[in-house]
Design a protein around this motif. Structure first.
Motif, mmCIF file in Angstrom:
data_model
loop_
_atom_site.group_PDB
_atom_site.id
_atom_site.type_symbol
_atom_site.label_atom_id
_atom_site.label_comp_id
_atom_site.label_asym_id
_atom_site.label_seq_id
_atom_site.Cartn_x
_atom_site.Cartn_y
_atom_site.Cartn_z
ATOM 1 N N PRO A 172 0.878 -1.330 0.089
ATOM 2 C CA PRO A 172 0.056 -0.020 0.001
ATOM 3 C C PRO A 172 0.797 1.346 -0.142
ATOM 4 O O PRO A 172 0.168 2.349 -0.391
ATOM 5 N N LEU A 173 2.010 1.159 0.309
ATOM 6 C CA LEU A 173 3.022 2.329 0.337
ATOM 7 C C LEU A 173 3.516 2.654 -1.069
ATOM 8 O O LEU A 173 4.030 3.812 -1.478
ATOM 9 N N ARG A 174 3.332 1.792 -2.177
ATOM 10 C CA ARG A 174 3.800 1.780 -3.324
ATOM 11 C C ARG A 174 3.182 3.120 -4.055
ATOM 12 O O ARG A 174 2.194 3.473 -4.035
ATOM 13 N N GLY A 175 4.046 3.730 -4.696
ATOM 14 C CA GLY A 175 3.838 4.976 -5.291
ATOM 15 C C GLY A 175 3.800 6.402 -4.475
ATOM 16 O O GLY A 175 3.671 7.557 -5.167
ATOM 17 N N ARG A 176 4.058 6.205 -3.113
ATOM 18 C CA ARG A 176 4.480 7.356 -2.282
ATOM 19 C C ARG A 176 5.555 8.064 -2.940
ATOM 20 O O ARG A 176 6.529 7.715 -3.391
ATOM 21 N N SER A 177 5.821 9.329 -2.626
ATOM 22 C CA SER A 177 6.884 9.948 -3.042
ATOM 23 C C SER A 177 8.106 9.609 -2.246
ATOM 24 O O SER A 177 8.201 9.107 -1.247
ATOM 25 N N ASP A 178 9.373 9.881 -2.908
ATOM 26 C CA ASP A 178 10.740 9.545 -2.312
ATOM 27 C C ASP A 178 11.146 10.239 -0.884
ATOM 28 O O ASP A 178 11.272 9.452 0.276
ATOM 29 N N LEU A 179 10.405 11.582 -0.665
ATOM 30 C CA LEU A 179 10.600 12.179 0.519
ATOM 31 C C LEU A 179 9.610 11.561 1.652
ATOM 32 O O LEU A 179 10.039 11.665 2.789
#
Length: 200
Positions: A172-179
């Protein structure tokens, strides 16, 4: 025409096949690895590979071991050299593990590959795990962990960072920004360290 013998590559065929395997896994995960593709990449026939790797599983085991080494190298780039930095060393292991996984998801997918007829020594401790145990032992020496709380502490620490990496790569964290991932990874590593430190 592809060569049949390793001497064509002046004795470097094993290393070249391993590098080809690493490239295939890096871009496509373990499923992308085959002896045929690896030998095609280095310009030899599949039969030439059997002098060095008796099967795809043997090559995959060697690739997995090489991935362990590369992750350890990435962790050591963050590893404080100064004495008295036990907490920072443990933090470096956790963050280095997650950052490597996010940067190299194909290699990370091969990290726990355990093919049945591979050529990895069953007694070989993965270097990232050795760094984790060294960092935890350093926490005891610095009196940030007691010998009692040190027992088994590597497993919740490893589970936390590995689980986070999996959530970030394919969950579910896939696609979150690098920051955002960096901030969440920092929270995860700190929580893991605080958790093992607080155990009674």
């Amino acid at each position: 025409m592809a060569a049949d013998v390793a001497t064509y590559h002046h004795g470097n065929l094993r290393a070249e096949l391993l590098e080809a395997g690493l490239t295939l896994v890096r871009t496509g995960g373990p499923e992308a690895l085959s002896l045929r593709e690896a030998t095609r990449a280095v310009g030899v026939t599949p039969s030439a590979a059997y002098r060095h790797f008796g099967s795809r599983n043997a090559l995959l085991a060697a690739v997995s071991s090489a991935v362990h080494d590369r992750m350890a190298e990435a962790i050591l780039r963050q590893w404080p050299e100064q004495e008295g930095r036990a907490w920072d060393r443990l933090y470096a292991v956790g963050m280095g593990y997650i950052e490597f996984a996010l940067a190299e998801p194909g290699w990370f997918a091969a990290f726990f590959t355990e093919p049945g007829d591979g050529d990895r020594s069953p007694s070989r401790v993965p270097p990232p795990f050795a760094l984790l145990t060294e960092a935890l032992d350093g926490m005891v020496e610095a009196r940030l962990l007691t010998p009692q709380t040190r027992l088994g502490a590597e497993w919740p620490c490893w589970a936390a960072v590995h689980g986070f990496a999996q959530l970030a790569i394919a969950g579910p964290l896939r696609g979150r920004s690098d920051l955002e991932l960096r901030d969440l990874a920092d929270q995860t590593v700190r929580a893991a360290i605080e958790g093992v430190s607080a155990r009674s």
